[in-house]
Enzyme design. Structure first.
Site, PDB file in Angstrom:
ATOM      1  N   GLY A 180       0.772  -1.242   0.000  1.00 17.93           N
ATOM      2  CA  GLY A 180       0.000   0.000   0.000  1.00 17.93           C
ATOM      3  C   GLY A 180       0.801   1.289   0.000  1.00 17.93           C
ATOM      4  N   SER A 181       2.015   1.297  -0.586  1.00 16.48           N
ATOM      5  CA  SER A 181       2.743   2.577  -0.574  1.00 16.48           C
ATOM      6  C   SER A 181       2.094   3.612  -1.492  1.00 16.48           C
ATOM      7  CB  SER A 181       4.232   2.392  -0.884  1.00 16.48           C
ATOM      8  OG  SER A 181       4.421   1.524  -1.951  1.00 16.48           O
ATOM      9  N   MET A 188      -3.831  -6.708  -7.328  1.00 17.87           N
ATOM     10  CA  MET A 188      -3.307  -7.797  -8.149  1.00 17.87           C
ATOM     11  C   MET A 188      -4.427  -8.770  -8.535  1.00 17.87           C
ATOM     12  SD  MET A 188      -0.312  -6.662  -8.234  1.00 17.87           S
ATOM     13  CE  MET A 188       0.690  -7.925  -8.985  1.00 17.87           C
ATOM     14  N   ILE A 224      -7.522  -9.341 -11.713  1.00 14.74           N
ATOM     15  CA  ILE A 224      -8.142  -8.857 -12.951  1.00 14.74           C
ATOM     16  C   ILE A 224      -9.535  -8.315 -12.628  1.00 14.74           C
ATOM     17  CG2 ILE A 224      -8.970  -9.563 -15.251  1.00 14.74           C
ATOM     18  CD1 ILE A 224      -5.970  -9.818 -15.073  1.00 14.74           C
ATOM     19  N   ASN A 272      -5.309   2.567 -13.141  1.00 15.85           N
ATOM     20  CA  ASN A 272      -4.341   1.639 -12.553  1.00 15.85           C
ATOM     21  C   ASN A 272      -2.945   2.219 -12.714  1.00 15.85           C
ATOM     22  OD1 ASN A 272      -3.340  -0.935 -11.538  1.00 15.85           O
ATOM     23  ND2 ASN A 272      -2.705  -1.388 -13.637  1.00 15.85           N
ATOM     24  N   HIS A 292       0.971   0.989 -13.315  1.00 10.87           N
ATOM     25  CA  HIS A 292       1.721  -0.189 -13.742  1.00 10.87           C
ATOM     26  C   HIS A 292       3.201   0.169 -13.814  1.00 10.87           C
ATOM     27  CE1 HIS A 292       2.675  -3.901 -15.769  1.00 10.87           C
ATOM     28  NE2 HIS A 292       3.394  -3.200 -16.625  1.00 10.87           N
ATOM     29  N   ASP A 314      -3.383  -4.437 -18.605  1.00 10.93           N
ATOM     30  CA  ASP A 314      -2.501  -3.278 -18.814  1.00 10.93           C
ATOM     31  C   ASP A 314      -2.591  -2.726 -20.242  1.00 10.93           C
ATOM     32  OD1 ASP A 314      -1.578  -3.738 -16.167  1.00 10.93           O
ATOM     33  OD2 ASP A 314      -0.076  -5.139 -16.886  1.00 10.93           O
ATOM     34  N   THR A 316       9.719   5.384  -6.582  1.00  9.24           N
ATOM     35  CA  THR A 316       9.782   6.805  -6.224  1.00  9.24           C
ATOM     36  C   THR A 316       8.974   7.628  -7.229  1.00  9.24           C
ATOM     37  OG1 THR A 316      11.953   6.473  -5.266  1.00  9.24           O
ATOM     38  CG2 THR A 316      11.401   8.733  -5.854  1.00  9.24           C
ATOM     39  N   GLU A 358       6.489   6.463  -9.099  1.00  8.46           N
ATOM     40  CA  GLU A 358       5.070   6.132  -8.940  1.00  8.46           C
ATOM     41  C   GLU A 358       4.424   7.036  -7.892  1.00  8.46           C
ATOM     42  OE1 GLU A 358       4.562   2.015  -7.924  1.00  8.46           O
ATOM     43  OE2 GLU A 358       4.923   1.351  -9.968  1.00  8.46           O
TER      44      GLU A 358
HETATM   45  C1  GRF Z   1       3.427  -0.926  -7.678  1.00  3.87           C
HETATM   46  O1  GRF Z   1       4.704  -1.147  -8.149  1.00  3.87           O
HETATM   47  C2  GRF Z   1       2.455  -0.766  -8.815  1.00  3.87           C
HETATM   48  O2  GRF Z   1       3.028  -0.266  -9.957  1.00  3.87           O
HETATM   49  C3  GRF Z   1       1.990  -2.180  -9.065  1.00  3.87           C
HETATM   50  O3  GRF Z   1       1.958  -2.773  -7.793  1.00  3.87           O
HETATM   51  C4  GRF Z   1       2.879  -2.136  -6.928  1.00  3.87           C
HETATM   52  C5  GRF Z   1       2.126  -1.741  -5.705  1.00  3.87           C
HETATM   53  O4  GRF Z   1       2.955  -1.325  -4.681  1.00  3.87           O
HETATM   54  N1  GRF Z   1       0.729  -2.171  -9.753  1.00  3.87           N
HETATM   55  P1  GRF Z   1       2.313  -0.680  -3.383  1.00  3.87           P
HETATM   56  O5  GRF Z   1       1.327  -1.686  -2.808  1.00  3.87           O
HETATM   57  O6  GRF Z   1       1.646   0.603  -3.752  1.00  3.87           O
HETATM   58  O7  GRF Z   1       3.459  -0.464  -2.443  1.00  3.87           O
END
Ligand code: GRF
Length: 213
Positions: free
Chosen positions: A13-14, A87, A89, A104, A106, A142, A169, A171
């Protein structure tokens, strides 16, 4: 006017946490996880955000679990559904109900490297750059329209882990910005297209984000 969103997660959940902490023009109505062990659920709870866990173990089938997640999202009535490390579909009926309203993130520069293990695959392919993409969700994996991207250079000596850290970082910079731009109608989504105001394009360029021309 409030812009309610629901965040779906499966893991640590970052991205979700950054979305909660960013002072955006949206309101996180709930965080839903399909995994009981998702670390992000505790992080959201600590911050007073309503959470729901819809675990596979509580349903006779994966299809029934997915249907329940769909029903819960519908009941929450969000303007936007944000998949942040979700994670699973999303079923066609879900996409149809919320067409143009599911995004989403990715970890690759789509359309390159859809699917899993993107960091290792980028290294194996000896690509000079990598990054992340926020895109609309359609019924493929995707494959939905690209909304915005952030790129990083691949450096000599990078491993999947070092590369993953730099992409993550990016993201955390990109995702809340995109959601806020959608909430403020600077980025306008529909099933058919993604449109940007001039201000959104200027702001994206200043932040070194890429958006389709
Ligand atoms: C991220 O790398 C995102 O791109 C992918 O799943 C990961 C989720 O990381 N879809 P987090 O749970 O947000 O830390």
């Amino acid at each position: 006017m409030s812009f309610p969103i629901v965040i779906l997660i499966s893991g640590r959940g970052s991205n979700m946490l950054r979305l909660l902490e960013y002072q955006g023009n949206y309101e996180v109505r709930a965080v839903i996880s399909n995994k009981v062990e998702a670390g992000g659920i505790a992080l959201a709870t600590q911050r007073g955000v309503p959470t729901r866990v819809v675990s596979r173990a509580d349903f006779p089938s994966g299809a029934a679990q997915k249907r329940e997640i769909f029903e819960q999202v519908k009941e929450l009535d969000p303007r936007l559904i944000v998949l942040a490390g979700y994670m699973q579909i999303v079923e066609p009926y879900f996409v149809e109900e919320f067409e143009g309203r599911i995004v989403n993130i990715h970890p690759s520069l789509l359309p390159d490297f859809p699917g899993l293990d993107t960091h290792a695959r980028v290294l194996a392919a000896k690509r000079p750059e990598h990054g992340c993409t926020v895109h609309l969700v359609d019924t493929g994996v995707d494959t939905g329209s690209i909304i915005a991207q952030a790129a990083v250079s691949v450096l000599d000596g990078d491993t999947p882990d070092t590369l993953a850290k730099r992409v993550q970082t990016e993201e955390l910079r990109l995702f809340p910005w995109v959601v806020d731009q959608i909430a403020t109608s600077q980025i306008v989504l529909s099933a058919a297209e993604v449109r940007y105001t001039h201000a959104a394009r200027v702001d994206a360029a200043q932040r070194n984000f890429r958006i389709p021309s």
